[in-house]
Enzyme design. Sequence first.
Site, PDB file in Angstrom:
ATOM      1  N   ALA A 106       0.822  -1.207   0.000  1.00  8.39           N
ATOM      2  CA  ALA A 106       0.000   0.000   0.000  1.00  8.39           C
ATOM      3  C   ALA A 106       0.857   1.258   0.000  1.00  8.39           C
ATOM      4  CB  ALA A 106      -0.936  -0.018   1.207  1.00  8.39           C
ATOM      5  N   GLU A 146       2.261  -0.270 -11.436  1.00  3.99           N
ATOM      6  CA  GLU A 146       3.662  -0.471 -11.020  1.00  3.99           C
ATOM      7  C   GLU A 146       4.627   0.476 -11.741  1.00  3.99           C
ATOM      8  OE1 GLU A 146       3.735  -4.520  -9.685  1.00  3.99           O
ATOM      9  OE2 GLU A 146       5.882  -4.286  -9.294  1.00  3.99           O
ATOM     10  N   PHE A 157      -6.140   2.214  -5.048  1.00  2.00           N
ATOM     11  CA  PHE A 157      -5.732   1.279  -6.114  1.00  2.00           C
ATOM     12  C   PHE A 157      -4.827   0.160  -5.587  1.00  2.00           C
ATOM     13  CE2 PHE A 157      -5.783   5.376  -8.774  1.00  2.00           C
ATOM     14  CZ  PHE A 157      -7.117   5.207  -9.139  1.00  2.00           C
ATOM     15  N   ILE A 158      -5.131  -0.355  -4.407  1.00  2.00           N
ATOM     16  CA  ILE A 158      -4.253  -1.374  -3.821  1.00  2.00           C
ATOM     17  C   ILE A 158      -4.724  -2.773  -4.250  1.00  2.00           C
ATOM     18  CG2 ILE A 158      -3.248  -2.249  -1.664  1.00  2.00           C
ATOM     19  CD1 ILE A 158      -2.621   0.778  -2.479  1.00  2.00           C
ATOM     20  N   HIS A 207      -7.565 -12.098 -35.543  1.00  2.00           N
ATOM     21  CA  HIS A 207      -8.743 -12.906 -35.209  1.00  2.00           C
ATOM     22  C   HIS A 207     -10.050 -12.293 -35.706  1.00  2.00           C
ATOM     23  CE1 HIS A 207      -5.996 -15.119 -32.625  1.00  2.00           C
ATOM     24  NE2 HIS A 207      -6.944 -16.023 -32.444  1.00  2.00           N
ATOM     25  N   GLU A 239       5.476   6.545 -18.655  1.00  2.00           N
ATOM     26  CA  GLU A 239       6.147   7.860 -18.561  1.00  2.00           C
ATOM     27  C   GLU A 239       7.136   7.865 -17.399  1.00  2.00           C
ATOM     28  OE1 GLU A 239       2.815   7.440 -18.957  1.00  2.00           O
ATOM     29  OE2 GLU A 239       2.886   7.949 -21.083  1.00  2.00           O
TER      30      GLU A 239
END
Length: 385
Positions: free
Chosen positions: A125, A365, A157-158, A340, A369
């Site tokens: 976190a 992660e 966003f954890i 496809h 940028e």
Amino acid sequence: MLEMEIRPELAEMRREVRRFVEAELRPFAEAMDRGSDYPPGLTEALARQGFLGIRLAEEHGGAGMGLAQYCLVQEELARGHPIFPVLVASSSGLTPMAIQRHGTPAQKARYLPKLPRGESRTAFALSEPEAGSDAGAIRTRARRQDGGWVINGMKQFISNADVADLFLVMAVTDPEKGGGGGVTGFLVERGTQGLVVGRVDRTMGTDAWTVAEVMLHDCVVPEDAVLGEVGQGFRLALEALDEGRLSVASICLGTADRMLELSVAQAKARRTFGAPLADRQAIQWMIADSAVEVATARSLLYETIRAREAGRPTGVMASMCKLHCSEMAGRVVDRAVQIHGAMGLMRGQPVERAFRDMRLFRIGEGSSEVQRMVIARGLLRGMAG
Ligand SMILES: Cc1cc2nc3c(=O)[nH]c(=O)nc-3n(C[C@H](O)[C@H](O)[C@H](O)COP(=O)(O)OP(=O)(O)OC[C@H]3O[C@@H](n4cnc5c(N)ncnc54)[C@H](O)[C@@H]3O)c2cc1C
């Protein structure tokens, strides 16, 4: 699909993991493609195979494997479904490895042995509403009080927060120093008063991968919740993310390789205007471009892993791997969808799901940028590796 010369024991491991993914994990992937969350039995299957604690020392019940084995397993698992390597990372990735490297003997004994058995999951976190790319701007604050710390703040966003049993929470302990020695990592257990998992979000990627808010309101933790030294949290986070980038690069590489394989199979199987798609130069060029990109990404990643194993600095190279592999996978999966046709757009098709999944990795992660920033800064400062 495009093999590269690797050490014989790694090549053997690749074959074994690929067999395992095909034979044991395929039904789980199909269930998740139909919209299921973590299907029952998946964690146990990964645990039985020794993948959950793959990087943890044997004394903690892990398999004691190195970075090369870990990345190879992540690459192969990703060929089946991205949630497989994400589950492995929650047991052998950022938080577990930070505990293994910096934890006290008591912290290691308390938290690590449950991970390889699949009895516990971790979350990392760091990100907050006002601090994503600019992680040094975190505001979550930890203040000392008798015999411990009080933490207040909010994380966002954890990954895995809704299912995690243990959170590595980064908090400011010295606002004047901030990211330069003023951030500390705290191990906070689920159920600790004041820690609340808030809104759970599903991303545009696979349904099973959730991210959530984590609120800390007067959350009291004891002194021994500190991981490593007070003030060293940011260094510890960057060290963990450095290896995390190689894990993400491996997941992108494995997915891209599988997408190339599916592209070739579809090009051979599908006929238009009286001939297989594979006979058309337009399709051949797409396949050729994807093949070159997968091969160059693999070379860069494996070379970086070798450099890291040899003890050379690899901060810049790890960012190159994360940047290149995530962007490359986006292009390869896009071509796979094109080859496809309409079938590639249908829910439940591997190429459709991979298209959505791969988009996440250019942001999570450390965005593309931010990776470019790290690479350019490293070169401008004359950093090796
Ligand atoms: C699937 C997923 C899982 C995640 N899991 C976790 C987790 O487990 N733990 C955790 O702590 N965090 C997690 N995150 C959060 C992730 O680390 C952040 O989303 C990421 O760091 C980017 O931050 P942001 O989303 O706030 O974007 P912002 O920082 O707001 O950036 C927005 C855009 O601007 C660009 N940008 C920002 N600054 C600059 C600049 N100086 N120059 C040029 N461009 C710039 C960015 O690249 C991005 O494209 C996860 C994210 C995702 C998508």
